[in-house]
Design a protein around this motif. Structure first.
Motif, PDB file in Angstrom:
ATOM      1  N   CYS A 268      45.970  53.334  23.006  1.00  0.00           N
ATOM      2  CA  CYS A 268      45.347  53.234  24.311  1.00  0.00           C
ATOM      3  C   CYS A 268      45.833  51.896  24.875  1.00  0.00           C
ATOM      4  CB  CYS A 268      43.842  53.252  24.062  1.00  0.00           C
ATOM      5  SG  CYS A 268      42.830  53.260  25.481  1.00  0.00           S
ATOM      6  N   GLY A 282      36.511  54.406  30.313  1.00  0.00           N
ATOM      7  CA  GLY A 282      37.608  55.274  29.888  1.00  0.00           C
ATOM      8  C   GLY A 282      37.982  55.041  28.429  1.00  0.00           C
ATOM      9  N   VAL A 283      37.941  53.782  28.004  1.00  0.00           N
ATOM     10  CA  VAL A 283      38.281  53.456  26.616  1.00  0.00           C
ATOM     11  C   VAL A 283      37.194  53.993  25.666  1.00  0.00           C
ATOM     12  CG1 VAL A 283      38.541  51.528  24.994  1.00  0.00           C
ATOM     13  CG2 VAL A 283      39.729  51.476  27.197  1.00  0.00           C
ATOM     14  N   SER A 285      35.366  56.563  26.188  1.00  0.00           N
ATOM     15  CA  SER A 285      35.538  58.007  26.153  1.00  0.00           C
ATOM     16  C   SER A 285      36.775  58.391  25.336  1.00  0.00           C
ATOM     17  CB  SER A 285      35.608  58.491  27.603  1.00  0.00           C
ATOM     18  OG  SER A 285      36.063  59.785  27.664  1.00  0.00           O
ATOM     19  N   ALA A 286      37.884  57.679  25.527  1.00  0.00           N
ATOM     20  CA  ALA A 286      39.107  57.974  24.772  1.00  0.00           C
ATOM     21  C   ALA A 286      38.870  57.810  23.271  1.00  0.00           C
ATOM     22  CB  ALA A 286      40.240  57.061  25.228  1.00  0.00           C
ATOM     23  N   GLY A 299      41.443  57.574  20.735  1.00  0.00           N
ATOM     24  CA  GLY A 299      42.341  56.456  21.081  1.00  0.00           C
ATOM     25  C   GLY A 299      41.918  55.252  20.261  1.00  0.00           C
ATOM     26  N   TYR A 429      46.877  57.016  25.764  1.00  0.00           N
ATOM     27  CA  TYR A 429      46.117  56.699  26.977  1.00  0.00           C
ATOM     28  C   TYR A 429      46.732  55.454  27.605  1.00  0.00           C
ATOM     29  CZ  TYR A 429      42.946  59.685  24.362  1.00  0.00           C
ATOM     30  OH  TYR A 429      42.422  60.732  23.633  1.00  0.00           O
ATOM     31  N   GLN A 451      47.230  60.684  28.639  1.00  0.00           N
ATOM     32  CA  GLN A 451      46.377  60.652  29.826  1.00  0.00           C
ATOM     33  C   GLN A 451      46.510  59.291  30.504  1.00  0.00           C
ATOM     34  OE1 GLN A 451      42.402  62.617  29.505  1.00  0.00           O
ATOM     35  NE2 GLN A 451      42.857  62.648  27.336  1.00  0.00           N
ATOM     36  N   GLN A 454      42.228  57.905  32.327  1.00  0.00           N
ATOM     37  CA  GLN A 454      41.077  58.674  31.869  1.00  0.00           C
ATOM     38  C   GLN A 454      41.231  58.944  30.372  1.00  0.00           C
ATOM     39  OE1 GLN A 454      41.045  62.547  33.852  1.00  0.00           O
ATOM     40  NE2 GLN A 454      42.409  63.348  32.280  1.00  0.00           N
ATOM     41  N   GLY A 455      40.115  59.330  29.752  1.00  0.00           N
ATOM     42  CA  GLY A 455      40.163  59.618  28.314  1.00  0.00           C
ATOM     43  C   GLY A 455      39.358  60.863  27.997  1.00  0.00           C
TER      44      GLY A 455
END
Ligand code: NAI
Ligand code: MG
Length: 501
Positions: A268, A282-283, A285-286, A299, A429, A451, A454-455
């Protein structure tokens, strides 16, 4: 505590105890033996499943083989109709399914299990519409020749699924296999069989007996004889890279096509212009923190530009430590538990190693509490180590738990080199406002799915799979179905054959 108290009555009633589905019948293992299934949040049994073995595999494969000629002859659109009915029935039972999955896997109901149950139905719905796409081509060889191709099913598919997203992955094997006219024998993971058995029950309501067979049991006792059975025409496996290698070896012995969806250690990369709260989200979620990071697409290596390193980690750490860890069935819980003791010990082993690693800085988390309510289950705490090196075991091996390593970078070339310095290549990511830079990075990352900004998780229709040791083949899509679950035949006809005399 009874299963009913732990699961909520409607889901407990739906659990099929001690039986699996062979040839349309609910049966015990030939040996009569069973295995206990545990709720990892309470470390208490919720039921038992047959301990399937070679004899059960042989019966299931024979049933699937017997069902194949008639099923493959059903008009594709009618097969699609059956898949569509399965999707509707799964929608109607989505809450039951979600509760079963939350109870057996420890994945939180609100943040994970409900979404997974709905996605299972959506996968059947998606493939139900694709039956008409099983098309061939005609070759322009001249007026005297008719040369055309057909997409034919392979026969009996042998599928093995893991426990981390059991009903999603099961749907992803059954729906395309059936759409393309194959029959299937699927082995559920021993830690998460009950949601899969519910899917089997729904399939069995609408598909003819023997088209879908679901076995339960251990990998070496039930998975291996399935993978090695001479009447299996195709193997589809999701799980660890170690077992994936065994499956591929067994497939090689019989030249059986194989799809493998294996592990990952996905990068990521956050650029200096992306120092913002939405990137922090986002991180999170990833990294799949709300799934205890038990996800092949996690990620799990965070490459943060040095200019924003400390400030970004402070905000990330505040976000992550605010996640509510607790009973997966509690609507308030964001995060549930690790699947079992083996995985819990493995994750704790990595955290212990990070704590001892000279130079590594613990940003948040650490070893799980040894007393209090969380110590009753296999709960871990989201953990971040900073100033890690991309060479450490922590940064190279798939931990399959909530342990994120943050690695600083100054030079973009270095970031990309480190991102690609892995034997895995499943996901990636990239976070930056500069779209040109984002896409150049996305194209250079060696992974099957990248991606930008977004994740999120996979959606039906999206060709998904790994580079390098993360696997071969693609699932989730029309092309995935055509490549993985059909074989192409060419028929060439001479239109100038002399007439019968
Ligand atoms: P695993 O690969 O052993 O289990 C996955 C499935 O394979 C289960 O159904 C299991 O019964 C079956 N299996 C195990 N050994 C087998 C054998 N010898 N022959 C045939 N089938 C066999 O994964 P496990 O032990 O549950 O987890 C270990 C690690 O694997 C995790 O820490 C994670 O790194 C990785 N993993 C990756 C997954 C992914 O989605 N790519 C899913 C689960 C695990
Ligand atoms: Mg294993």
């Amino acid at each position: 505590m009874s299963a009913a108290q732990q699961i909520a009555p409607e889901a407990a009633a739906a659990i099929r105890q001690g039986v699996m589905l062979i040839g349309g019948q609910w049966v015990a293992a030939a040996s009569g033996e069973t295995l206990a299934v545990e709720n990892p949040a309470k470390r208490l049994p919720i039921g038992h499943i047959p301990r399937g073995g070679a004899e059960d595999v042989a019966r299931a494969v024979a049933a699937a083989k017997a069902a194949f000629p008639a099923w493959s002859a059903v008009a594709p659109r009618d097969r699609g109709r059956i898949l569509s009915r399965i999707a509707e029935a799964l929608d109607a039972r989505a809450e039951e399914l979600a509760r079963i999955v939350a109870t057996e896997t420890g994945n939180a109901l609100r943040t994970q299990a409900r979404g997974e149950a709905k996605l299972a139905a959506d996968i059947f719905r998606y493939f139900s519409g694709l039956a008409s796409e099983l098309k061939g081509e005609t070759l322009p060889l001249g007026e005297h020749v008719l040369s055309y191709t057909r997409r034919e099913p392979l026969g009996v598919v042998g599928a093995i699924v893991p426990w981390n997203a059991p009903v999603l992955l099961t749907s992803l094997k059954i729906a395309p296999a059936l759409c393309a006219g194959n029959t299937i024998v699927l082995k559920a993971a021993e830690d998460a069989p009950f949601g899969v058995l519910l899917i089997a029950e729904v399939c069995n309501e609408f598909a003819p007996p023997g088209v879908v067979n679901v076995l339960t049991g251990l990998g070496p006792e039930c998975g291996q004889p399935l993978a090695q059975h001479p009447d299996i025409a195709k193997l589809s496996f999701t799980g660890s890279t170690a077992v994936g290698k065994l499956i591929m070896g067994w497939a090689a012995e019989r030249i059986v096509p194989v799809s493998l969806e294996l592990g990952g250690k996905s990068p990521c990369i956050v650029y200096p212009d992306a120092d913002a709260d939405w990137v922090v989200d986002g991180v999170v979620s990833a990294m799949r923190f709300t799934r205890q990071s038990q996800s092949c697409t996690a990620g799990s290596r965070l490459f943060l530009h040095r200019k924003i390193f400390d400030g970004f980690l402070d905000r990330l750490s505040a976000k992550v430590s605010a996640l509510k860890i607790g009973d997966p069935l509690d609507e308030a819980s964001d995060v549930g538990t690790i699947i079992n003791k083996k995985q819990f010990d493995k994750v704790c082993g990595y955290i212990g190693e990070g704590l001892k690693q000279p130079g590594a800085k613990l940003v948040t988390g650490g070893l799980p509490p040894s007393s209090g309510p969380l110590s009753e289950g296999y709960f871990t705490v989201p953990t971040i180590f900073a100033e890690t090196s991309n060479d450490w075991r922590l940064a190279r091996e798939e931990i399959f738990g909530p342990v994120l390593v943050a690695i600083p970078w100054d030079d973009e070339e270095d970031a990309i080199r480190m991102a690609n310095d892995s034997h895995y290549g499943l996901a990636g990511y990239v976070f930056t406002h500069d779209i040109g830079r984002a896409l150049r990075a996305a194209h250079r990352i060696q992974a099957g799915w990248v991606q930008v900004n977004q994740g999120l998780g996979q959606v039906p229709g999206h060709s998904y799979g790994g580079y390098k040791q993360s696997g071969i083949g693609r699932e989730f899509s029309l092309e995935g179905m055509l490549d993985s679950f059909t074989q192409r035949k060419n028929v060439t006809v001479n239109l100038n054959a002399p007439p019968a005399s």
